[in-house]
Motif scaffolding. Structure first.
Motif, PDB file in Angstrom:
ATOM      1  N   GLY A  53     -13.677 -38.274  66.369  1.00 30.89           N
ATOM      2  CA  GLY A  53     -14.641 -39.248  65.611  1.00 30.89           C
ATOM      3  C   GLY A  53     -14.412 -40.710  65.620  1.00 30.89           C
ATOM      4  N   LYS A  54     -13.361 -41.065  66.330  1.00 37.83           N
ATOM      5  CA  LYS A  54     -12.980 -42.405  66.273  1.00 37.83           C
ATOM      6  C   LYS A  54     -12.944 -42.960  67.575  1.00 37.83           C
ATOM      7  CE  LYS A  54      -9.521 -41.586  62.738  1.00 37.83           C
ATOM      8  NZ  LYS A  54      -7.832 -41.717  62.391  1.00 37.83           N
ATOM      9  N   VAL A  55     -13.534 -44.518  67.685  1.00 39.37           N
ATOM     10  CA  VAL A  55     -13.772 -44.786  68.931  1.00 39.37           C
ATOM     11  C   VAL A  55     -12.666 -45.988  69.417  1.00 39.37           C
ATOM     12  CG1 VAL A  55     -15.383 -46.768  69.949  1.00 39.37           C
ATOM     13  CG2 VAL A  55     -16.282 -44.985  68.355  1.00 39.37           C
ATOM     14  N   TYR A  56     -12.252 -45.600  70.605  1.00 40.01           N
ATOM     15  CA  TYR A  56     -10.962 -46.267  71.262  1.00 40.01           C
ATOM     16  C   TYR A  56     -11.362 -47.067  72.610  1.00 40.01           C
ATOM     17  CZ  TYR A  56      -8.172 -43.083  68.135  1.00 40.01           C
ATOM     18  OH  TYR A  56      -7.900 -42.565  67.180  1.00 40.01           O
ATOM     19  N   GLY A  57     -12.373 -47.801  72.220  1.00 36.40           N
ATOM     20  CA  GLY A  57     -12.801 -48.545  73.634  1.00 36.40           C
ATOM     21  C   GLY A  57     -14.020 -48.938  73.687  1.00 36.40           C
ATOM     22  N   ALA A  58     -14.865 -49.725  74.671  1.00 35.35           N
ATOM     23  CA  ALA A  58     -16.240 -49.679  74.949  1.00 35.35           C
ATOM     24  C   ALA A  58     -16.611 -49.430  76.357  1.00 35.35           C
ATOM     25  CB  ALA A  58     -16.730 -51.209  74.653  1.00 35.35           C
ATOM     26  N   PRO A  59     -17.589 -48.567  76.616  1.00 40.24           N
ATOM     27  CA  PRO A  59     -18.000 -48.161  77.952  1.00 40.24           C
ATOM     28  C   PRO A  59     -18.351 -49.307  78.816  1.00 40.24           C
ATOM     29  CG  PRO A  59     -19.215 -47.059  76.112  1.00 40.24           C
ATOM     30  CD  PRO A  59     -18.624 -48.106  75.373  1.00 40.24           C
ATOM     31  N   LEU A  60     -17.849 -49.275  79.943  1.00 40.14           N
ATOM     32  CA  LEU A  60     -18.097 -50.363  80.867  1.00 40.14           C
ATOM     33  C   LEU A  60     -19.262 -50.027  81.813  1.00 40.14           C
ATOM     34  CD1 LEU A  60     -17.342 -53.225  82.168  1.00 40.14           C
ATOM     35  CD2 LEU A  60     -15.527 -51.928  83.504  1.00 40.14           C
ATOM     36  N   PHE A  61     -19.436 -49.012  82.417  1.00 41.23           N
ATOM     37  CA  PHE A  61     -20.260 -48.439  83.145  1.00 41.23           C
ATOM     38  C   PHE A  61     -20.565 -47.080  83.312  1.00 41.23           C
ATOM     39  CE2 PHE A  61     -16.889 -48.814  86.264  1.00 41.23           C
ATOM     40  CZ  PHE A  61     -16.715 -47.565  86.911  1.00 41.23           C
ATOM     41  N   VAL A  62     -21.472 -46.387  83.551  1.00 39.36           N
ATOM     42  CA  VAL A  62     -21.853 -44.809  83.855  1.00 39.36           C
ATOM     43  C   VAL A  62     -22.065 -44.376  85.103  1.00 39.36           C
ATOM     44  CG1 VAL A  62     -24.144 -44.840  82.956  1.00 39.36           C
ATOM     45  CG2 VAL A  62     -22.642 -42.771  82.488  1.00 39.36           C
ATOM     46  N   GLY A  63     -21.831 -43.382  85.613  1.00 37.77           N
ATOM     47  CA  GLY A  63     -22.251 -42.525  86.902  1.00 37.77           C
ATOM     48  C   GLY A  63     -22.571 -41.275  86.893  1.00 37.77           C
ATOM     49  N   VAL A  64     -23.656 -41.023  87.568  1.00 35.11           N
ATOM     50  CA  VAL A  64     -24.250 -39.607  87.571  1.00 35.11           C
ATOM     51  C   VAL A  64     -24.605 -39.239  88.583  1.00 35.11           C
ATOM     52  CG1 VAL A  64     -24.862 -39.535  85.130  1.00 35.11           C
ATOM     53  CG2 VAL A  64     -26.619 -40.506  86.889  1.00 35.11           C
ATOM     54  N   ARG A  65     -24.950 -37.932  88.835  1.00 35.49           N
ATOM     55  CA  ARG A  65     -25.157 -37.541  90.385  1.00 35.49           C
ATOM     56  C   ARG A  65     -26.683 -36.926  90.403  1.00 35.49           C
ATOM     57  NH1 ARG A  65     -20.128 -36.924  89.406  1.00 35.49           N
ATOM     58  NH2 ARG A  65     -18.430 -37.513  90.911  1.00 35.49           N
ATOM     59  N   ALA A  80     -21.458 -37.199  83.156  1.00 35.87           N
ATOM     60  CA  ALA A  80     -21.572 -38.649  83.031  1.00 35.87           C
ATOM     61  C   ALA A  80     -20.180 -39.281  83.213  1.00 35.87           C
ATOM     62  CB  ALA A  80     -21.946 -38.996  81.654  1.00 35.87           C
ATOM     63  N   GLY A  81     -19.763 -39.803  84.458  1.00 33.00           N
ATOM     64  CA  GLY A  81     -18.688 -40.224  84.651  1.00 33.00           C
ATOM     65  C   GLY A  81     -18.493 -41.782  84.458  1.00 33.00           C
ATOM     66  N   GLY A  82     -17.782 -42.391  84.737  1.00 36.19           N
ATOM     67  CA  GLY A  82     -17.508 -43.936  84.497  1.00 36.19           C
ATOM     68  C   GLY A  82     -16.214 -44.517  84.033  1.00 36.19           C
ATOM     69  N   ASN A  83     -16.350 -45.826  83.597  1.00 35.92           N
ATOM     70  CA  ASN A  83     -15.077 -46.452  82.926  1.00 35.92           C
ATOM     71  C   ASN A  83     -15.223 -47.021  81.594  1.00 35.92           C
ATOM     72  OD1 ASN A  83     -13.722 -45.504  85.613  1.00 35.92           O
ATOM     73  ND2 ASN A  83     -13.506 -47.738  86.219  1.00 35.92           N
ATOM     74  N   ASN A  84     -14.099 -47.405  81.070  1.00 34.89           N
ATOM     75  CA  ASN A  84     -14.170 -47.818  79.919  1.00 34.89           C
ATOM     76  C   ASN A  84     -13.319 -49.117  79.751  1.00 34.89           C
ATOM     77  OD1 ASN A  84     -15.750 -45.902  78.822  1.00 34.89           O
ATOM     78  ND2 ASN A  84     -14.092 -44.641  78.248  1.00 34.89           N
ATOM     79  N   ILE A  85     -13.338 -50.024  78.600  1.00 40.76           N
ATOM     80  CA  ILE A  85     -12.375 -51.118  78.618  1.00 40.76           C
ATOM     81  C   ILE A  85     -11.832 -50.689  77.148  1.00 40.76           C
ATOM     82  CG2 ILE A  85     -11.923 -53.566  78.000  1.00 40.76           C
ATOM     83  CD1 ILE A  85     -12.538 -52.905  80.973  1.00 40.76           C
TER      84      ILE A  85
END
Length: 436
Positions: A151-163, A319-324
């Motif tokens: 329930g706690k947030v540890y960053g912000a999404p940078l981009f997402v990738g799907v197939r 839903a793949g991707g990277n975060n900051i």
């Protein structure tokens, strides 16, 4: 992190892309909300580690603009950005967690690594700041889930990738096979093409392609695991999951993709088979587009969402991707959070799409991206239809690195175990990892 979780051409070499090397051991806890011994300093130099891409210059240009705007808005603040190799990220980030004095203030990280990094005590809880950030309300729900643990947030999404499903328009037409609109039709189409054109795989599949296989499991109502927080239990051996496993593994054989050739194939291998003209269909990501365009099938293919069980439905995609993320050890927490926002803001994500092809995590920015580039549309539809994510457990890193699911698929397609026995063994290994 995987975007395959990590392979891409125009996009980052990750996901996944695409196996995760999540940090498994616990690092010493660093200081919490205040940001280190020096307190919350309002000036000084912020250090950032971002991932080095195959072609990194366009990414650097976007980041440089975001950094310049941040420095202009925050007098006395400077930013140093270092681009680190993806394949050594686990060791460097683990070392940073263990030695706060030499650690950066912010890091880019794969979204499947979140829970492990939280357990290691490296990431700062930014729930309050994220919740108060106006732009965050438009974040894709699954992308937000990828930065959330207990329930706690540890960053912000940078981009997402799907197939989605890539298919050869000319091959299907010549074979008299319609574009499939259900998984049953997909399996039948793959085998019909293989029969008509024995030199091609109907649908390129891989025994080591976890995130190409999971949409079959999810579409049948199965799950990787159930639970939340620190308590997860494997669900890969439920009746629904087994139906999906059976559907996927039915594609391995001389009538589509021979097991002796395809059992060890991963996501990159299947996309390469398609791009090189050796397969009529493949499950590839938005991040696979550049590689396919550079292959022999340019101008001879199209993309549609991967169909689900029901005719006309869309199979849930990973839903793949990277975060900051901001490190707990930063002595400049407030500035670091503001820089995190700058690097993941709508403006920055829009520019990263233009420069690199990264899919934005904001619904409205993604819609604009789809208007610019028609190839994005099936991936946007896939995201809108609902995506899935891995269990937010530190145990997932071990499950992934230990190849638990690829081993299960390979046991089945090689004939060593049936679906029930192989899925039971996989579930046992998953529960052991979750327990630890």
């Amino acid at each position: 992190m995987k975007r395959t979780a990590l392979a891409r051409t125009r996009l980052p070499v990750t996901a996944l892309v695409f196996a995760s090397l999540a940090v498994a051991s616990c690092a010493p806890q660093t200081s919490g909300g205040g940001g280190g011994a020096k307190g919350d300093e309002k000036s000084g130099t912020l250090r950032v580690w971002l991932f080095q891409e195959v072609a990194n210059k366009p990414k650097e240009q976007v980041v440089n603009r975001a950094v310049a705007a941040f420095e202009k808005a925050h007098a006395g603040a400077k930013v140093e950005v270092e681009y680190i190799p993806v394949d050594t990220r686990a060791q460097r980030i683990k070392a940073a967690f263990n030695d706060p004095s030499s650690a950066p203030d912010l890091i880019e990280y794969g979204n499947t690594d979140t829970a492990g990094y939280v357990k290691d005590g490296g990431l700062a809880d930014v729930s309050a700041e994220f919740g108060a950030w106006d732009e965050a309300k438009d974040t894709d729900p699954t992308a937000k889930q990828s930065v959330t643990v207990d329930g706690k947030v540890y960053g912000a999404p940078l981009f997402v990738g799907v197939r989605a499903l890539y298919y050869r328009t000319d091959v299907l037409k010549d074979a008299g096979v319609p574009v499939p609109t259900s998984q049953a039709e997909l399996i039948a189409a793959a085998k019909a093409v293989r029969k008509a054109k024995p030199d091609l795989y109907g649908l390129a599949v891989g025994g080591a392609y976890t995130y190409g296989a999971m949409p079959f499991v999810w579409a049948h109502g199965g799950e990787l695991a159930t639970g939340s927080g620190s308590s997860y239990q494997a669900a890969i051996n439920t009746e629904a999951s087994r139906k999906g496993i059976a559907a996927y593994t039915s594609l391995f054989g001389d009538d589509n993709c021979p097991a002796q050739k395809c059992a060890k194939m991963g996501g990159n291998d299947t996309v390469t088979a398609f791009a090189s003209g050796k397969a009529a269909m493949a499950i590839g990501g938005d991040f696979s587009h550049a590689a396919v365009e550079a292959g022999k099938v340019k101008g001879k293919y199209a993309v549609v969402p991967l169909p689900g069980v029901e005719k006309g439905s869309v199979a849930p995609a990973f839903a793949g991707g990277n975060n900051i993320g901001v490190l707990k050890s930063t002595p400049r927490r407030t500035l670091a959070v503001e820089l995190m926002k700058s690097l993941t803001a709508k403006k920055t994500q829009g520019e990263l799409f233009d420069a690199m092809g990264f899919l934005p995590t904001y619904g409205d920015v993604r819609a604009e991206a789809a208007k610019k580039e028609p190839f994005v549309e099936p991936f946007v539809k896939t995201l809108a239809s609902g995506t899935k994510f891995v269990p937010a457990s530190p145990g997932w890193g071990k499950i992934d690195a230990s190849l638990v699911l690829p081993t299960m698929f390979q046991q089945i397609v090689s004939g060593k175990k049936d679906v029930a026995a192989a899925s039971d063994e996989a579930a046992k290994k998953m529960d052991e990892a979750f327990g630890k």
